[in-house]
Design an enzyme around this catalytic site. Structure first.
Site, short mmCIF file in Angstrom:
data_model
loop_
_atom_site.label_atom_id
_atom_site.label_comp_id
_atom_site.label_asym_id
_atom_site.label_seq_id
_atom_site.Cartn_x
_atom_site.Cartn_y
_atom_site.Cartn_z
N GLN A 31 0.97 -1.22 -0.05
CA GLN A 31 -0.06 0.13 0.04
C GLN A 31 0.86 1.22 0.14
O GLN A 31 1.90 1.10 0.52
CB GLN A 31 -1.05 0.07 1.35
N HIS A 62 -12.31 4.29 17.45
CA HIS A 62 -11.93 3.08 18.18
C HIS A 62 -12.72 2.94 19.28
O HIS A 62 -12.70 1.65 19.80
CB HIS A 62 -10.31 3.16 18.62
N ASP A 86 -2.98 -0.06 13.07
CA ASP A 86 -2.59 1.24 13.72
C ASP A 86 -2.76 0.90 15.43
O ASP A 86 -2.19 1.62 15.93
CB ASP A 86 -3.51 2.44 13.24
N GLY A 138 -6.46 -11.27 6.09
CA GLY A 138 -7.51 -11.84 7.15
C GLY A 138 -8.56 -12.68 6.56
O GLY A 138 -9.00 -13.66 7.30
N ASP A 155 -11.56 -4.08 11.11
CA ASP A 155 -11.10 -2.54 10.97
C ASP A 155 -10.24 -2.58 9.67
O ASP A 155 -9.06 -2.50 9.77
CB ASP A 155 -10.24 -2.43 12.22
N SER A 156 -10.79 -2.70 8.62
CA SER A 156 -10.13 -2.83 7.47
C SER A 156 -10.37 -1.43 6.75
O SER A 156 -10.99 -0.48 6.88
CB SER A 156 -10.87 -3.83 6.42
N THR A 157 -9.62 -1.47 5.43
CA THR A 157 -9.47 -0.15 4.77
C THR A 157 -10.72 -0.33 3.94
O THR A 157 -11.51 -1.66 4.13
CB THR A 157 -8.27 -0.23 3.72
N ASP A 158 -11.02 0.54 3.02
CA ASP A 158 -12.36 0.30 2.16
C ASP A 158 -12.00 -0.64 1.24
O ASP A 158 -10.90 -1.38 0.94
CB ASP A 158 -12.60 1.77 1.55
N1 SAM Z 1 -9.95 3.53 10.43
C1 SAM Z 1 -9.55 2.81 8.85
C2 SAM Z 1 -10.76 3.03 7.98
O1 SAM Z 1 -11.80 3.43 8.51
O2 SAM Z 1 -10.51 2.82 6.75
C3 SAM Z 1 -9.09 1.51 8.82
C4 SAM Z 1 -7.63 1.63 9.79
S1 SAM Z 1 -6.42 0.14 9.59
C5 SAM Z 1 -4.95 1.05 9.48
C6 SAM Z 1 -6.81 -0.58 7.98
C7 SAM Z 1 -5.93 -1.55 7.96
O3 SAM Z 1 -6.43 -2.83 7.12
C8 SAM Z 1 -4.60 -1.61 7.37
O4 SAM Z 1 -3.82 -1.56 8.46
C9 SAM Z 1 -4.33 -2.50 6.23
O5 SAM Z 1 -3.03 -3.07 6.19
C10 SAM Z 1 -5.42 -3.65 6.79
N2 SAM Z 1 -5.99 -4.71 5.78
C11 SAM Z 1 -6.06 -4.21 4.39
N3 SAM Z 1 -6.34 -5.47 3.76
C12 SAM Z 1 -6.42 -6.55 4.68
C13 SAM Z 1 -6.38 -7.75 4.44
N4 SAM Z 1 -7.12 -8.25 3.66
N5 SAM Z 1 -6.31 -8.72 5.59
C14 SAM Z 1 -5.81 -7.85 6.86
N6 SAM Z 1 -5.65 -6.68 7.07
C15 SAM Z 1 -5.85 -6.07 5.74
#
Ligand code: SAM
Length: 284
Positions: A31, A62, A86, A138, A155-158
């Site tokens: 990323q 959170h 995070d 995940g 708690d994933s990215t979009d």
């Molecule tokens: N609060 C943020 C939001 O609302 O978008 C999310 C925060 S957190 C930093 C999102 C996390 O999802 C990132 O650390 C990213 O590496 C993780 N992530 C994305 N795709 C993933 C996957 N397939 N499996 C596990 N973690 C994943």
């Protein structure tokens, strides 16, 4: 001339943040990661151009992500966090006694750089002996594990890039098989005003698996477009009906300090405005 971070996530909508000092800017293996200082939000982390979290408003997100399912459930021993690199969700979960956390994030760099540049967000959670850290996708993790958890926090990215798989029917199905009876899944489900399709997709997909699916909302100032929706899915229909008095008793017993969460905010967060209800019920 001050640099500007321009988040153009939604068509016709841009959020511009002044960039003070850039603390980190590079591609991880997975990323585009930027961490920079902003005069209002403090330190800000963005992944692939989307604001993930900021020092000043992360507590809202959170706290609601952790305390709503834990206090509603009432007897949580194990929590699985998918994403959350995070450490903010983990920090809030670990405020509760007798809870073990498994955190599964796909990108080790997010964890390492969050600890280095955003230490107040995890605030030592990654050093807590109750936290088991796994660096993995995940989606794969829940498919392969034979463990179970009482609460699963997604708690994933979009749903773009590595986060896309965390919104699929397959993933939700595998999450359900990792949930103890009466357990709860909560998701980061976007800002309904600008991400209506994401909300409806999760509602429909989770609705095929669980007896009780809904959303609760909170406004996170750095997430543009209005209140954010947290997905809620469980087979225990009683959890959403708990009285404010019961939640207040549990909150008192938990003896944790918050800056946003209260039992009546918890209850009120599940009251959905008409425009959100319409997204969930429209048949067109
Ligand atoms: N609060 C943020 C939001 O609302 O978008 C999310 C925060 S957190 C930093 C999102 C996390 O999802 C990132 O650390 C990213 O590496 C993780 N992530 C994305 N795709 C993933 C996957 N397939 N499996 C596990 N973690 C994943």
């Amino acid at each position: 001339m001050m640099e500007v971070f321009d988040e153009g996530l939604h068509s016709g909508v841009n959020l511009a943040l002044d960039v003070g000092t850039v603390l980190y800017r590079d591609k991880t293996d997975l990323q585009d990661l930027i961490i920079f200082e902003n005069s209002t939000f403090g330190r800000v982390m963005s992944l692939d151009g989307a604001i993930q979290t900021t020092e000043k408003d992360e507590f809202i997100y959170h706290e609601m992500f952790a305390h709503v399912p834990i206090l509603a459930h009432g007897n949580v021993k194990r929590v699985l966090i998918i994403g959350g690199g995070d450490g903010g969700a983990a920090r809030q979960v670990l405020k509760h006694r007798n809870i073990a956390v498994t955190l599964v994030d796909i990108d080790r760099s997010v964890i390492d750089l969050s600890i280095k540049y955003l230490p107040s967000i995890s605030n030592g959670a990654f050093d807590d002996p109750r936290l088991d850290l796994v660096v993995a996708d995940g989606c794969q993790f829940v498919k392969e594990t034979d463990q179970k958890w009482d609460v699963i926090i997604i708690d994933s990215t979009d749903p773009h890039g590595p986060g896309e798989v965390l919104y699929t029917q397959e993933f939700y199905t595998d999450c359900k098989s990792c949930l103890t009876a009466g357990g709860v899944i909560v998701t980061q489900n976007g800002v309904p005003f600008v991400q209506a399709e994401e909300l409806r997709n999760s509602y429909d997909r989770l609705g095929l698996l669980f007896q009780d699916v809904s959303f609760y909302m909170a406004t996170i100032p750095s997430y543009v477009g209005g209140p954010l929706a947290f997905g809620w899915a469980t087979d225990n229909k009683e959890l959403r009906k708990l009285s404010e008095a019961t939640l207040a008793d549990r909150f008192l017993d938990a003896d944790i300090e918050t800056g946003y969460y209260t039992p009546d905010v918890h209850k009120a967060s599940f009251v959905l405005p008409i425009y959100v209800k319409k997204i969930l019920t429209t048949t067109e």
